[in-house]
Design an enzyme around this catalytic site. Structure first.
Site, short mmCIF file in Angstrom:
data_model
loop_
_atom_site.label_atom_id
_atom_site.label_comp_id
_atom_site.label_asym_id
_atom_site.label_seq_id
_atom_site.Cartn_x
_atom_site.Cartn_y
_atom_site.Cartn_z
N ASP A 80 0.88 -1.08 0.07
CA ASP A 80 -0.04 0.13 0.10
C ASP A 80 0.91 1.19 0.07
O ASP A 80 1.71 1.49 0.94
CB ASP A 80 -0.88 0.03 1.01
CG ASP A 80 -2.14 1.01 1.48
OD1 ASP A 80 -1.93 1.82 0.30
OD2 ASP A 80 -3.04 0.81 1.67
N ASP A 91 -3.28 7.68 -3.19
CA ASP A 91 -3.04 6.17 -2.06
C ASP A 91 -3.72 5.10 -3.13
O ASP A 91 -4.66 5.18 -3.78
CB ASP A 91 -4.28 6.40 -1.33
CG ASP A 91 -4.23 5.51 -0.04
OD1 ASP A 91 -3.54 4.67 -0.04
OD2 ASP A 91 -5.13 5.57 0.86
N HIS A 150 -12.23 5.83 1.57
CA HIS A 150 -12.16 7.07 2.51
C HIS A 150 -11.88 8.34 1.50
O HIS A 150 -11.18 8.19 0.50
CB HIS A 150 -10.90 7.18 3.49
CG HIS A 150 -9.66 6.78 2.92
ND1 HIS A 150 -8.68 7.57 2.66
CD2 HIS A 150 -9.15 5.55 2.65
CE1 HIS A 150 -7.99 6.84 2.05
NE2 HIS A 150 -7.85 5.43 2.17
N HIS A 158 -7.70 10.65 5.72
CA HIS A 158 -9.31 10.37 5.88
C HIS A 158 -10.05 11.96 5.91
O HIS A 158 -9.93 12.75 7.14
CB HIS A 158 -9.70 9.78 7.16
CG HIS A 158 -8.96 8.24 7.04
ND1 HIS A 158 -9.71 7.37 6.42
CD2 HIS A 158 -7.95 7.91 7.23
CE1 HIS A 158 -9.08 6.16 6.45
NE2 HIS A 158 -7.70 6.44 6.95
N GLU A 183 -11.07 0.83 -1.38
CA GLU A 183 -10.22 0.00 -1.18
C GLU A 183 -10.83 -1.33 -0.58
O GLU A 183 -10.79 -1.51 0.72
CB GLU A 183 -8.99 0.24 -0.25
CG GLU A 183 -9.29 1.09 1.15
CD GLU A 183 -7.87 1.53 1.73
OE1 GLU A 183 -7.24 0.72 1.95
OE2 GLU A 183 -8.21 2.52 2.32
N GLU A 274 -6.69 -1.20 -4.43
CA GLU A 274 -6.93 0.37 -4.08
C GLU A 274 -6.54 1.12 -5.32
O GLU A 274 -5.49 1.13 -5.76
CB GLU A 274 -6.44 0.81 -2.69
CG GLU A 274 -6.66 2.09 -2.39
CD GLU A 274 -6.06 2.56 -0.90
OE1 GLU A 274 -5.04 2.13 -0.40
OE2 GLU A 274 -6.58 3.36 -0.41
MN MN Z 1 -3.72 2.63 0.87
MN MN Z 2 -6.36 4.18 1.62
#
Ligand code: MN
Ligand code: MN
Length: 289
Positions: A80, A91, A150, A158, A183, A274
């Site tokens: 990630d 992200d 998010h 977030h 995700e 994700e």
């Molecule tokens: Mn992530």
């Molecule tokens: Mn994330």
């Protein structure tokens, strides 16, 4: 290209680069260091420490300073990656299978695709969750219900908006131009995660006066360098050899939040996929090369 587009591309390239480093016997510490260096080389900064979570650990495993662990035959590795450009974040994550879990990997990937397809203005968040859940069930697995996508905001991982991985009945509608991370996590287990050991990943929560001079100096550095983004103990000790002590003090005073490893409750394997996506009639995947 705006900063969100730049950050998305950098995160995507760093993830692609990192994916090829994950091999049996490779060192987690070296892989994380190399991916984070790649982000910088590409003109960004890490938006959070690279997470390399293995098997039943769904998220938040980042190598500690001096970490000697290596990838093993059979490991299911979630990688990630987050990159930021002036606080705008990309992200993105994928799962590398060093064993025989193709279907489990595919389940989260296909669920992500299904969610992206309907990431258009007016779609209800609960319906995005339903699309994820239905797709994962088609593969014979369940989504992790207490992990979610998010909204993203400048220097904030977030934003407050949650993209569920199951139909949670949320009728909030997606709005044109919103940028959110989707995700899905898939597992043959119960579909719940619990908190495990402390991860060495921290985040600034509130500024308070600190008596200890060394801790005060380190807090100042954290506030200036990482702002409200998560950071690694591993990064700080390179600059401040005594950072470990300061981090403990700052954590005790509630100034820093210390993330825990997140593991599947029944210790079942977990896969993840994700992307950071901009809501539009034709949804825009920002974390694409
Ligand atoms: Mn992530
Ligand atoms: Mn994330």
């Amino acid at each position: 290209m705006d900063d969100w587009e730049k950050a998305g591309k950098i995160a995507a390239e760093a993830l692609e680069f990192g994916k090829n480093l994950i091999k049996v016997d490779a060192s987690l510490l070296e892989v994380a260091d190399k991916i984070e260096a790649k982000i910088v080389e590409l003109g960004g900064k890490p938006a959070f420490p690279v997470n390399l979570s293995i098997n039943q650990i769904a998220a938040h495993y980042a190598p500690l300073p001096g970490d000697e662990s290596r990838f093993k035959e059979g490991d299911l590795v979630k990688i990630d990656v987050g990159a930021h450009v002036n606080g705008a974040i990309g992200d993105t994550a994928l799962t590398v299978d060093l064993g025989d879990n193709k279907e489990l990997v595919k389940a989260s990937e296909e669920a992500l695709k299904a969610a992206i397809e309907i990431f258009t203005p007016g779609t209800k968040l609960g319906d995005v969750g339903k699309a994820i859940q239905d797709k994962i069930k088609e593969f014979g697995f369940v989504p992790i219900v207490n992990l979610s996508g998010h909204g993203l905001a400048l220097y904030k991982i977030h934003s407050g908006v949650t993209v569920p991985n199951y139909d949670n009945g949320d009728e909030t509608e997606l709005q044109e131009g919103q940028i959110l991370a989707i995700e899905p996590f898939a597992t043959p287990g119960e579909g719940k995660i619990i908190e495990g050991k402390p991860s060495g990943i921290y985040e600034l929560r509130q500024h308070k006066p600190v008596r200890d001079m060394n801790s005060r100096k380190i807090l100042k550095f954290i506030a200036e360098e990482y702002k409200t983004l998560p950071f690694a103990k591993r990064w700080l000790v390179k600059k401040f050899p005594t950072a470990g002590f300061a981090l403990r003090i700052l954590e005790q005073q509630g100034i820093l939040m210390h993330y825990s490893h997140l593991s599947e409750k029944t210790k079942a394997l977990v896969s993840q996929a994700e992307h950071t996506v901009k809501v539009a009639d034709k949804p825009i995947v920002l974390t694409k090369i």
